[in-house]
Design an enzyme around this catalytic site. Structure first.
Site, short mmCIF file in Angstrom:
data_model
loop_
_atom_site.label_atom_id
_atom_site.label_comp_id
_atom_site.label_asym_id
_atom_site.label_seq_id
_atom_site.Cartn_x
_atom_site.Cartn_y
_atom_site.Cartn_z
N HIS A 10 0.81 -1.21 0.00
CA HIS A 10 0.00 0.00 0.00
C HIS A 10 0.84 1.27 0.00
O HIS A 10 0.35 2.32 -0.40
CB HIS A 10 -0.94 0.01 1.21
CG HIS A 10 -2.18 -0.79 0.99
ND1 HIS A 10 -2.24 -2.15 1.21
CD2 HIS A 10 -3.43 -0.44 0.57
CE1 HIS A 10 -3.46 -2.59 0.94
NE2 HIS A 10 -4.20 -1.58 0.55
N GLY A 11 2.05 1.21 0.46
CA GLY A 11 2.85 2.44 0.48
C GLY A 11 4.26 2.20 0.97
O GLY A 11 4.52 1.28 1.75
#
Length: 457
Positions: free
Chosen positions: A323-324
């Site tokens: 996600h990041g």
């Protein structure tokens, strides 16, 4: 070109629909190449510099699949998968790796500053799914046009859903306007798109004005009161749901307009009574990707309890990293891995869990862990947690009325997917949808636009 922008709504989309209808009627053999071209134009509208990256990625992976089909080769597919993941790591995680290396005394590596290509995580995972299934003998060979469309189809290239080849490949050869339910599909497509747009602009975006200032204050090192912390956290909890599920509704609706059915991605996740159920309802296509291509290969639940718990933790931690490029995302994923593991132990012990208590614990856990997902640093997350757990001034001015419509829709209302399949076409329904679209367009014209949250992943 956002789905909720005038450039898309009054420029790209009408032209694309007209060209697609013309090709489908006059030259059906042009339909798929046209959709590929439209998808590349849509992708290039964001940043034309990354179109060659997408094109080369498609070409190299297709050539790899073709070579494997012709000659085999035990290591060809694993090398291709590793290459795709290395490219993703180069663009998405090089900065994080440089920061971690900088923690070592005596090292001061330069931090890359290149831009992250939009959708790189999603089209990389599509490559991986097809190549892995091809090596396992589950996937058939594709020609270049169909493979390019599978990877780059514009409704889903930027933020999903993650579509398996088996869900979409057979649809490419259909004649969408010759089906007996063609007009019904088109009506459902417009309805899904309209509902998704309304969720985005009327529910998701307004909640951003409650969440963003609180998380920004935490990022700047300011104290966050109890009222502010709960307001910001609850606002983001519902914002991310309506933002991402709204995008998904719009993507599914757009795909239907072009004769393609994409898989559902949300099924009222905030009604879940366990964390396992939550992940079966939230970002469903990512959940099954993580299950089938990571959790099961790591051992799943077939090799004993210890392996299952380890596989759950590793899968969710890597899912958080996906996600990041930040340690807060890793911590968010790890927390969910631990939570899922505790759920396994609870069920193994045969302990009861009343549905109401299960829902409350699940909702609180998901809400609290969203802080790690949204906070810009651990320091900012700590400031939020201090407020959430009463270790800060009480504060005042909690605007609870702002959450009532969002909570009612998220917890009591049906999904847009379920609604469009239950509702029967009626003049009153068409009128209501038209009014909803007009109101949403007026909202868009009021410059109240926010980029979709998942575009950054």
């Amino acid at each position: 070109m956002l789905f909720n922008s005038f450039a898309f709504l009054f420029g790209f989309l009408p032209v694309a629909l007209a060209l697609h209808a013309l090709a489908a009627r006059a030259r059906p053999d042009w339909r798929l190449p046209l959709l590929v071209l439209l998808s590349l134009v849509f992708y290039g509208w964001w940043d034309v510099r990354f179109v060659p990256l997408l094109v080369v990625s498609i070409g190299l992976n297709w050539l790899t699949a073709r070579r494997f089909g012709a000659r085999g080769g035990r290591w060809l597919i694993p090398l291709a998968v590793a290459g795709n993941l290395a490219l993703l790591a180069l663009f998405k995680y090089a900065g994080l790796l440089a920061d971690l290396a900088g923690l070592i005394p005596g090292l001061d590596p330069p931090r890359p500053s290149w831009a992250l290509p939009l959708g790189i995580s999603f089209f990389t995972f599509h490559h991986v799914m097809y190549l892995v299934d091809l090596r396992a003998g589950r996937a058939p060979p594709m020609d270049l046009t169909r493979y390019a469309l599978y990877i780059a189809f514009f409704p889903q290239v930027l933020a999903g859903p993650l579509v398996r080849w088996s869900e979409i490949l057979h649809q490419f050869d259909e004649a969408p306007y010759d089906r007996p339910d063609a007009w019904e599909r088109i009506g459902r497509g417009f309805t899904l798109f309209g509902i998704g747009l309304a969720k985005k602009v009327f529910l998701g975006d307004p909640l951003a004005s409650y969440a963003n200032p609180v998380f920004q204050a935490a990022a700047e090192g300011r104290a966050v009161s109890v009222a502010e912390a709960w307001q910001g956290t609850l606002a983001f909890t519902f914002q991310i749901y309506f933002d991402f599920s709204g995008y998904t509704d719009m993507a599914l609706g757009l795909a239907l307009l072009f004769g393609i059915v994409l898989p559902q991605n949300f099924d009222t996740p905030y009604r879940a009574t366990s964390l396992r159920e939550f992940w079966r309802r939230w970002h469903m296509t990512l959940s099954r990707f993580l299950r089938d291509y990571l959790y099961v290969p790591l051992g799943g639940n077939r090799r004993g309890l210890a392996v299952q718990l380890g596989a759950l933790f590793a899968t969710m931690t890597l899912g958080g990293l996906w996600h990041g490029a930040g340690l807060t995302f890793v911590a968010w994923g790890a927390a969910h891995g631990i939570g899922l593991g505790l759920g396994v132990l609870w069920r193994r012990a045969g302990l009861p869990m009343p549905a109401a208590l299960g829902w409350l614990l699940t909702f609180l856990f998901v809400t609290l862990t969203w802080v790690l997902f949204r906070a810009q640093s651990f320091e900012a997350a700590l400031a939020m947690f201090k407020g959430l757990f009463g270790l800060a001034p009480a504060g005042h001015g909690f605007k609870w009325r702002a959450f009532v419509p969002a909570a009612l829709v998220a917890l009591a209302g049906p999904t847009a997917w379920a609604a469009v399949h239950r509702l029967k076409p009626r003049p009153a329904l068409a009128t209501a949808l038209a009014l909803l679209l007009v109101a949403a367009l007026l909202r868009v014209g009021d410059d109240a636009n926010f980029e979709f949250i998942y575009f950054q992943f």
